[in-house]
Design a protein around this motif. Structure first.
Motif, PDB file in Angstrom:
ATOM      1  N   ASP A 147      38.052 -15.305  13.127  1.00  0.00           N
ATOM      2  CA  ASP A 147      37.806 -13.867  13.161  1.00  0.00           C
ATOM      3  C   ASP A 147      38.464 -13.295  14.404  1.00  0.00           C
ATOM      4  OD1 ASP A 147      36.629 -11.234  13.449  1.00  0.00           O
ATOM      5  OD2 ASP A 147      35.099 -11.870  12.030  1.00  0.00           O
ATOM      6  N   SER A 148      39.227 -12.236  14.247  1.00  0.00           N
ATOM      7  CA  SER A 148      40.037 -11.730  15.358  1.00  0.00           C
ATOM      8  C   SER A 148      39.202 -11.306  16.564  1.00  0.00           C
ATOM      9  CB  SER A 148      40.905 -10.558  14.891  1.00  0.00           C
ATOM     10  OG  SER A 148      40.099  -9.490  14.411  1.00  0.00           O
ATOM     11  N   PHE A 149      37.963 -10.900  16.344  1.00  0.00           N
ATOM     12  CA  PHE A 149      37.192 -10.414  17.485  1.00  0.00           C
ATOM     13  C   PHE A 149      36.721 -11.544  18.404  1.00  0.00           C
ATOM     14  CE2 PHE A 149      33.124 -11.560  15.615  1.00  0.00           C
ATOM     15  CZ  PHE A 149      32.228 -11.538  16.675  1.00  0.00           C
ATOM     16  N   TRP A 150      36.875 -12.798  17.982  1.00  0.00           N
ATOM     17  CA  TRP A 150      36.538 -13.923  18.849  1.00  0.00           C
ATOM     18  C   TRP A 150      37.645 -14.216  19.865  1.00  0.00           C
ATOM     19  CZ3 TRP A 150      35.450 -17.569  14.114  1.00  0.00           C
ATOM     20  CH2 TRP A 150      34.296 -17.145  13.448  1.00  0.00           C
ATOM     21  N   LEU A 151      38.816 -13.624  19.688  1.00  0.00           N
ATOM     22  CA  LEU A 151      39.989 -14.046  20.436  1.00  0.00           C
ATOM     23  C   LEU A 151      39.800 -14.001  21.948  1.00  0.00           C
ATOM     24  CD1 LEU A 151      42.947 -14.981  20.329  1.00  0.00           C
ATOM     25  CD2 LEU A 151      43.600 -12.557  20.439  1.00  0.00           C
ATOM     26  N   SER A 152      39.408 -12.853  22.480  1.00  0.00           N
ATOM     27  CA  SER A 152      39.320 -12.729  23.939  1.00  0.00           C
ATOM     28  C   SER A 152      38.325 -13.717  24.522  1.00  0.00           C
ATOM     29  CB  SER A 152      38.939 -11.290  24.319  1.00  0.00           C
ATOM     30  OG  SER A 152      37.736 -10.898  23.686  1.00  0.00           O
ATOM     31  N   GLU A 153      37.230 -13.959  23.816  1.00  0.00           N
ATOM     32  CA  GLU A 153      36.213 -14.898  24.286  1.00  0.00           C
ATOM     33  C   GLU A 153      36.747 -16.328  24.317  1.00  0.00           C
ATOM     34  OE1 GLU A 153      31.647 -16.250  23.072  1.00  0.00           O
ATOM     35  OE2 GLU A 153      32.821 -14.980  21.728  1.00  0.00           O
ATOM     36  N   ILE A 439      40.940   1.867   0.540  1.00  0.00           N
ATOM     37  CA  ILE A 439      40.892   1.371   1.923  1.00  0.00           C
ATOM     38  C   ILE A 439      42.212   1.641   2.630  1.00  0.00           C
ATOM     39  CG2 ILE A 439      40.772  -0.703   3.354  1.00  0.00           C
ATOM     40  CD1 ILE A 439      38.056   0.109   2.346  1.00  0.00           C
ATOM     41  N   ALA A 440      43.308   1.270   1.975  1.00  0.00           N
ATOM     42  CA  ALA A 440      44.626   1.412   2.604  1.00  0.00           C
ATOM     43  C   ALA A 440      45.002   2.866   2.836  1.00  0.00           C
ATOM     44  CB  ALA A 440      45.680   0.720   1.748  1.00  0.00           C
ATOM     45  N   GLU A 441      44.670   3.729   1.894  1.00  0.00           N
ATOM     46  CA  GLU A 441      45.130   5.118   1.973  1.00  0.00           C
ATOM     47  C   GLU A 441      44.127   6.072   2.611  1.00  0.00           C
ATOM     48  OE1 GLU A 441      46.228   6.239  -1.981  1.00  0.00           O
ATOM     49  OE2 GLU A 441      47.954   4.861  -2.054  1.00  0.00           O
ATOM     50  N   GLU A 442      42.837   5.800   2.476  1.00  0.00           N
ATOM     51  CA  GLU A 442      41.826   6.765   2.930  1.00  0.00           C
ATOM     52  C   GLU A 442      41.093   6.340   4.207  1.00  0.00           C
ATOM     53  OE1 GLU A 442      41.381   9.706   1.609  1.00  0.00           O
ATOM     54  OE2 GLU A 442      42.743   9.413  -0.077  1.00  0.00           O
ATOM     55  N   THR A 443      40.838   5.045   4.370  1.00  0.00           N
ATOM     56  CA  THR A 443      40.037   4.639   5.531  1.00  0.00           C
ATOM     57  C   THR A 443      40.863   4.146   6.715  1.00  0.00           C
ATOM     58  OG1 THR A 443      39.689   2.351   4.815  1.00  0.00           O
ATOM     59  CG2 THR A 443      38.148   3.998   3.992  1.00  0.00           C
ATOM     60  N   LEU A 444      41.937   3.415   6.461  1.00  0.00           N
ATOM     61  CA  LEU A 444      42.726   2.914   7.588  1.00  0.00           C
ATOM     62  C   LEU A 444      43.304   4.031   8.459  1.00  0.00           C
ATOM     63  CD1 LEU A 444      44.526  -0.253   6.160  1.00  0.00           C
ATOM     64  CD2 LEU A 444      42.381  -0.081   7.438  1.00  0.00           C
ATOM     65  N   PRO A 445      43.710   5.162   7.892  1.00  0.00           N
ATOM     66  CA  PRO A 445      44.208   6.239   8.760  1.00  0.00           C
ATOM     67  C   PRO A 445      43.148   6.836   9.688  1.00  0.00           C
ATOM     68  CG  PRO A 445      45.038   6.530   6.530  1.00  0.00           C
ATOM     69  CD  PRO A 445      43.989   5.452   6.471  1.00  0.00           C
ATOM     70  N   ILE A 446      41.870   6.635   9.407  1.00  0.00           N
ATOM     71  CA  ILE A 446      40.819   7.228  10.245  1.00  0.00           C
ATOM     72  C   ILE A 446      39.987   6.160  10.952  1.00  0.00           C
ATOM     73  CG2 ILE A 446      40.640   9.288   8.789  1.00  0.00           C
ATOM     74  CD1 ILE A 446      38.078   8.061   7.563  1.00  0.00           C
ATOM     75  N   THR A 447      40.447   4.923  10.943  1.00  0.00           N
ATOM     76  CA  THR A 447      39.605   3.823  11.395  1.00  0.00           C
ATOM     77  C   THR A 447      39.617   3.645  12.903  1.00  0.00           C
ATOM     78  OG1 THR A 447      38.938   1.573  10.771  1.00  0.00           O
ATOM     79  CG2 THR A 447      41.252   1.904  11.345  1.00  0.00           C
ATOM     80  N   TRP A 448      38.759   2.752  13.353  1.00  0.00           N
ATOM     81  CA  TRP A 448      38.615   2.376  14.758  1.00  0.00           C
ATOM     82  C   TRP A 448      38.657   0.863  14.833  1.00  0.00           C
ATOM     83  CZ3 TRP A 448      34.674  -0.724  16.682  1.00  0.00           C
ATOM     84  CH2 TRP A 448      34.492  -0.774  18.076  1.00  0.00           C
ATOM     85  N   TYR A 449      39.316   0.337  15.872  1.00  0.00           N
ATOM     86  CA  TYR A 449      39.382  -1.110  16.070  1.00  0.00           C
ATOM     87  C   TYR A 449      38.594  -1.506  17.314  1.00  0.00           C
ATOM     88  CZ  TYR A 449      43.075  -1.462  12.561  1.00  0.00           C
ATOM     89  OH  TYR A 449      43.781  -1.432  11.387  1.00  0.00           O
ATOM     90  N   ARG A 450      38.043  -2.670  17.294  1.00  0.00           N
ATOM     91  CA  ARG A 450      37.249  -3.167  18.412  1.00  0.00           C
ATOM     92  C   ARG A 450      38.086  -3.306  19.674  1.00  0.00           C
ATOM     93  NH1 ARG A 450      34.718  -7.891  14.678  1.00  0.00           N
ATOM     94  NH2 ARG A 450      36.899  -7.877  14.032  1.00  0.00           N
ATOM     95  N   PRO A 451      37.516  -3.019  20.831  1.00  0.00           N
ATOM     96  CA  PRO A 451      38.263  -3.159  22.088  1.00  0.00           C
ATOM     97  C   PRO A 451      38.539  -4.626  22.397  1.00  0.00           C
ATOM     98  CG  PRO A 451      35.964  -2.637  22.539  1.00  0.00           C
ATOM     99  CD  PRO A 451      36.147  -2.497  21.061  1.00  0.00           C
ATOM    100  N   GLY A 452      39.744  -4.892  22.897  1.00  0.00           N
ATOM    101  CA  GLY A 452      40.149  -6.278  23.121  1.00  0.00           C
ATOM    102  C   GLY A 452      39.806  -6.797  24.501  1.00  0.00           C
ATOM    103  N   PHE A 453      38.546  -6.642  24.901  1.00  0.00           N
ATOM    104  CA  PHE A 453      38.106  -7.148  26.197  1.00  0.00           C
ATOM    105  C   PHE A 453      37.301  -8.430  25.994  1.00  0.00           C
ATOM    106  CE2 PHE A 453      38.322  -2.484  26.768  1.00  0.00           C
ATOM    107  CZ  PHE A 453      39.280  -2.427  27.770  1.00  0.00           C
ATOM    108  N   GLU A 454      37.399  -9.339  26.953  1.00  0.00           N
ATOM    109  CA  GLU A 454      36.692 -10.601  26.806  1.00  0.00           C
ATOM    110  C   GLU A 454      35.182 -10.415  26.816  1.00  0.00           C
ATOM    111  OE1 GLU A 454      36.358 -12.975  30.814  1.00  0.00           O
ATOM    112  OE2 GLU A 454      38.398 -12.216  30.635  1.00  0.00           O
TER     113      GLU A 454
END
Length: 502
Positions: A147-153, A439-454
């Motif tokens: 899972d990408s959110f585990w990366l910084s940890e 998802i591709a057309e309606e939600t991704l343009p307005i989405t938020w991604y998790r901050p990449g801090f450890e």
């Protein structure tokens, strides 16, 4: 089997073959190039054959694989997937297509590569813990579903290395990077270094059972414009269908990251606030309390099942209840559609396309969301990384890059339609799926991604504790907010928090 045993068996076989060849050299039948079972030995190359048999240099010999060169290599891959259980489609894909196809390609190049698959069907948090334990002692699979959110940890703990350090500069020459949008590739990057290949991304929406809403008199199509629209619909369902849980918003520590990303974050984003605004983490602010007040209304009014949130199997139970029509609405990622309630998945809804609908998640009120939006979403993503302890980094990378190829991802999307990391695959792979197109057309343009801090995983755990304590009745909104900020101070430091007073 150990490399030592494999090496001994290979040397023994080679010795036998040499003895046979020596015997044949002094025999009148040296023109016969086959062993007892009809397979040519390595020493027989160039020898004559019986009439009708092709020699290795025959121009028509196009289908036979080259003989393996060098030592046999065994690598392994782990995913939190198991045949007949959790993420069964992924397990079937690896077992039936990806692994045999890759090993056949290696054999065609004269290489003996075996790939072993370690199946799991456990809670995501348990899978993560197992990976961390394995990597901490230099063990574990060569290729890891991640899972990408585990990366910084994991990087901060020293469990992962950049791909170019582990494999070499050829990583940057891989053709697939040109097909992966920068934002998606960045989900497995840290400080400019690539640590893995993303499989895809996703988006959060409000799923609903259109048949249940219709039975409650709300109609089959539902697009709420505010939080109050959701709450009013939930109250109507509670009144008309008392045996149905109107709304599921993840709220327990046992649900792990699903509580943060599927539950709390879409609500917080609806207040106009972010978890981290580029300068500081959110603490005890009016927006944080507004998000908690929404939770409080849902669970104090009995519009959601508070006991479900603290069950060890709460998330799977919520999936099951939704699939059976026992939950009317829930906030989830498109994973629900493609990996949970699909006809071949763990909690199938056979007439899914007729009875399951989806809607954008509304802000608290129109225009109140992040960036002044009327609707919000949050995105994560999964991918694969390499174990720094692998004994075969080259073969592991080749398998990893094969899994990320257009060929392999197209096959996967045929089995489980989803928004992949590759634009060339998405152009054709999800065109016929209205949910994923949404998802591709309606939600991704307005989405938020998790901050990449450890610190993010620890902050996420603090969010889960805060929300569970509120829903379980241990804390009031005010107490939960204050306790969260106290937790946050111990994680990121008071100077890195934006609180109600400053």
């Amino acid at each position: 089997m150990s490399r030592r045993v494999l090496r001994l068996r290979w040397l023994s076989l080679l010795f036998v073959l040499l003895m046979v060849a020596a015997a044949c050299a002094g025999d009148d039948t040296s023109g016969e190039a086959a062993t007892e079972d009809g397979d040519a030995t390595p020493e027989d190359v160039g020898a004559g054959t019986e009439e009708g048999e092709a020699t290795p240099d025959d121009e028509d010999e196009t289908e036979a694989a080259a003989e393996p060169t060098g030592e046999p290599v065994t690598i392994s891959i782990a995913e939190n997937a198991v045949r007949g259980g959790k993420n069964a489609i992924m397990a079937d894909y690896l077992i039936d297509y990806a692994i045999p196809t890759f090993t056949e390609q290696m054999a065609a190049d004269g290489r003996d590569v075996t790939v072993e698959f370690t199946e799991s069907g456990i809670e995501d948090e348990d899978y993560k813990s197992r990976l961390a334990l394995d990597l901490s002692v230099g063990e574990g699979p060569d290729v890891i579903g991640f899972d990408s959110f585990w990366l910084s940890e994991f990087v901060a703990a020293g469990y992962l290395q950049p791909l170019t350090e582990l494999v070499g500069p050829e990583v940057d020459d891989w053709e697939g990077w040109e097909q992966i949008p920068e934002a998606v590739a960045g989900s497995l990057e840290l400080e400019g270094e690539r640590y893995g290949l993303p499989l895809g991304t996703d988006g959060r929406v409000l799923f609903y059972r259109s048949d249940v809403l219709a039975e409650a008199g709300l109609g089959e199509d539902f697009q709420p414009e505010s939080w109050e629209d959701i709450l009013e619909a939930a109250r109507t369902i509670a009144e008309e269908l008392p045996d149905v849980t109107p709304l599921q918003v993840n709220a327990g520590t046992s649900m792990g990251e699903a509580t943060t990303l599927q539950g709390f974050m879409p609500i917080l984003l609806g207040t106009g606030a972010q978890l981290h605004d580029g300068e500081a983490w959110i603490g005890d602010t009016p927006q944080l309390r507004q998000a908690l007040e929404f939770y409080d209304e849902v669970y104090s009014e009995g519009l959601g099942d508070a006991e479900l949130q603290v069950r060890a199997d709460g998330r799977d139970r919520s999936f099951q209840e939704f699939s059976e029509g026992g939950i009317a609405m829930l906030i989830e990622s498109d994973y629900l559609w493609r990996g949970v309630i699909a006809p071949e998945a763990l909690f199938p809804v056979e007439n899914r396309d007729e009875v399951v609908g989806w809607a954008k998640i509304p802000a608290m009120e129109p225009g109140a969301g992040i960036r002044g939006q009327d609707f919000v979403s949050a995105s994560g993503g999964t991918g694969r990384v390499l174990n720094p302890g692998t004994e075969h980094p080259q073969e592991a990378w080749e398998f990893l890059s094969f899994l990320g190829s257009e060929e392999a991802l197209t096959e996967f999307v045929e089995r489980e339609p989803r928004v992949t990391a590759r634009e060339d695959v998405n152009a054709t792979g999800i065109a016929d799926d209205p949910m994923l197109t949404f998802i591709a057309e309606e939600t991704l343009p307005i989405t938020w991604y998790r901050p990449g801090f450890e610190e993010y995983p620890q902050v996420s755990e603090a969010i889960q504790r805060m929300v569970e304590n509120l829903v379980a009745g241990r804390n009031s909104v005010e107490e939960a907010a204050q306790a969260f900020e106290a937790d946050l101070q111990g994680i990121v430091g008071e100077e890195n928090i934006r609180s109600e007073t400053g």
